[in-house]
Design an enzyme around this catalytic site. Sequence first.
Site, PDB file in Angstrom:
ATOM      1  N   CYS A   3      26.280  26.856  67.616  1.00 19.49           N
ATOM      2  CA  CYS A   3      26.695  26.365  66.303  1.00 19.49           C
ATOM      3  C   CYS A   3      27.121  27.602  65.528  1.00 19.49           C
ATOM      4  CB  CYS A   3      25.515  25.670  65.627  1.00 19.49           C
ATOM      5  SG  CYS A   3      25.850  25.220  63.913  1.00 19.49           S
ATOM      6  N   CYS A  14      17.411  20.887  62.270  1.00 21.44           N
ATOM      7  CA  CYS A  14      17.755  22.315  62.296  1.00 21.44           C
ATOM      8  C   CYS A  14      16.733  23.111  61.500  1.00 21.44           C
ATOM      9  CB  CYS A  14      19.118  22.547  61.666  1.00 21.44           C
ATOM     10  SG  CYS A  14      20.389  21.493  62.321  1.00 21.44           S
ATOM     11  N   CYS A  60      23.058  40.078  52.958  1.00 26.05           N
ATOM     12  CA  CYS A  60      24.193  39.138  52.868  1.00 26.05           C
ATOM     13  C   CYS A  60      24.397  38.765  51.394  1.00 26.05           C
ATOM     14  CB  CYS A  60      23.924  37.905  53.716  1.00 26.05           C
ATOM     15  SG  CYS A  60      23.273  38.297  55.354  1.00 26.05           S
ATOM     16  N   ARG A 116      31.453  20.760  60.933  1.00 25.25           N
ATOM     17  CA  ARG A 116      30.483  20.257  59.945  1.00 25.25           C
ATOM     18  C   ARG A 116      30.865  20.640  58.520  1.00 25.25           C
ATOM     19  NH1 ARG A 116      25.589  22.207  61.578  1.00 25.25           N
ATOM     20  NH2 ARG A 116      25.516  20.480  63.020  1.00 25.25           N
ATOM     21  N   CYS A 158      14.148  38.292  52.964  1.00 28.67           N
ATOM     22  CA  CYS A 158      14.863  38.714  54.171  1.00 28.67           C
ATOM     23  C   CYS A 158      15.359  40.152  54.008  1.00 28.67           C
ATOM     24  CB  CYS A 158      16.042  37.770  54.425  1.00 28.67           C
ATOM     25  SG  CYS A 158      16.937  38.176  55.927  1.00 28.67           S
ATOM     26  N   CYS A 188      17.802  22.394  66.707  1.00 33.45           N
ATOM     27  CA  CYS A 188      18.659  23.538  66.414  1.00 33.45           C
ATOM     28  C   CYS A 188      17.820  24.552  65.648  1.00 33.45           C
ATOM     29  CB  CYS A 188      19.847  23.089  65.562  1.00 33.45           C
ATOM     30  SG  CYS A 188      20.899  24.471  65.054  1.00 33.45           S
ATOM     31  N   CYS A 220      23.539  35.287  49.824  1.00 34.71           N
ATOM     32  CA  CYS A 220      22.319  34.573  50.203  1.00 34.71           C
ATOM     33  C   CYS A 220      21.171  34.693  49.208  1.00 34.71           C
ATOM     34  CB  CYS A 220      21.855  35.047  51.573  1.00 34.71           C
ATOM     35  SG  CYS A 220      20.468  34.050  52.178  1.00 34.71           S
TER      36      CYS A 220
END
Length: 352
Positions: free
Chosen positions: A191, A100, A60, A263, A56, A131, A63
């Site tokens: 979400c 998801c 972040c 969640r 990616c 999702c 991550c």
Amino acid sequence: MTATALRHDWTIKEARALLELPFNDLMFRAQAVHRQYFDPNEVQVSTLLSIKTGACPEDCKYCPQSGHYNTGLEKEKLLEIERVVAEAKAAKDKGASRFCMGAAWRSPAKKDMPYVLDMVRQVKSLGLETCMTLGMLREDQALELADAGLDYYNHNLDTSEKYYNHIITTRTYQDRLDTLDNVRRAGMKVCCGGIMGMGEDLDDRAGLLVQLANLPHHPESVPVNMLVKVEGTPLDNVDDLDPFDFVRTIAVARIMMPESHVRLSAGRENMNDQMQALCFLAGANSIFYGEKLLTTNNPEADHDRELFQRLGIRPEQREQAHTEEEQVEALSEAVEYERTRHMFYDATRESA
Ligand code: SAM
Ligand code: DTB
Ligand code: SF4
């Protein structure tokens, strides 16, 4: 009893005061609010699948999928639709009500959209809620996903605006808010939540909760993740969060967003059963179920089934869990049932 009213004018001071309540007082208040809006013994169950893994472009710091860090993760291209549908079927058979799909993208590329839209249509036709989390969305992309029938879009704010720049530099807090706005205006459910245990302070946790609760509509689903520390990421060595502070964050999310599903998300692998039970008591009523999150481990499905049983928790059933096929089947069963009753007049048979 009048239900606690939904508010969109929370202050950091108020959120902080809730986070600092004596633990038992906080749990009592959260459980009282929870019971006004939900069956306290029902927990919604979602299963995650990474449809495109690693490499990616975003940075972040938490991550494992960021291309900026070497975490030894095996990259994968966008999965074939057949594989995604097979995984979704398996998740449904194991009891998930929502599927998801997550992609390690900054935002979806034009060439990928037709595949992604097809995934939504096919997974939805299994009778699952859908999702996706694909990074930033423009307005037209959000509309396309909504048209394909996507129920929820996950896009997290992750932390407070104040702490955000310590965690991500390749996109702004405002970028995230813009995506959330596009998702909401396209008519999808939102979400949106964050990660605890990234070295943030109490004001950052309060700041995140205030951002979420003061959105024009509360997100229908609020994932509260405990950082999963992955070797090779810059946050690998950050200090552990006091587990009670994690439970407190769940309780305050429950109080500030009483109608939302909160969640208990990433990090359950490092929580014992007692800690998870406290999270449910604090008002968490959704989990990720299945051995894998996106790239890291989640508790074994058998263990979660046993935990639900020990706590007397039932998986929440979705309201309209029927595919077209199931509806036709249900209709023919009803006709067959009527056929066996003497009052039934069957125009397809010759009269006796
Ligand atoms: N690339 C998309 C994005 O960032 O919007 C979608 C996938 S991304 C992995 C989804 C969310 O997973 C992140 O926003 C973050 O909140 C959460 N996440 C990622 N790595 C995590 C970790 N190590 N521990 C806890 N949560 C994590
Ligand atoms: C969310 O808030 N948590 C999930 C989901 N949304 C996409 C992702 C957790 C990822 C944990 C790290 C991993 O497995 O790669
Ligand atoms: Fe990429 Fe999402 Fe991971 Fe950030 S959280 S590096 S955007 S996959």
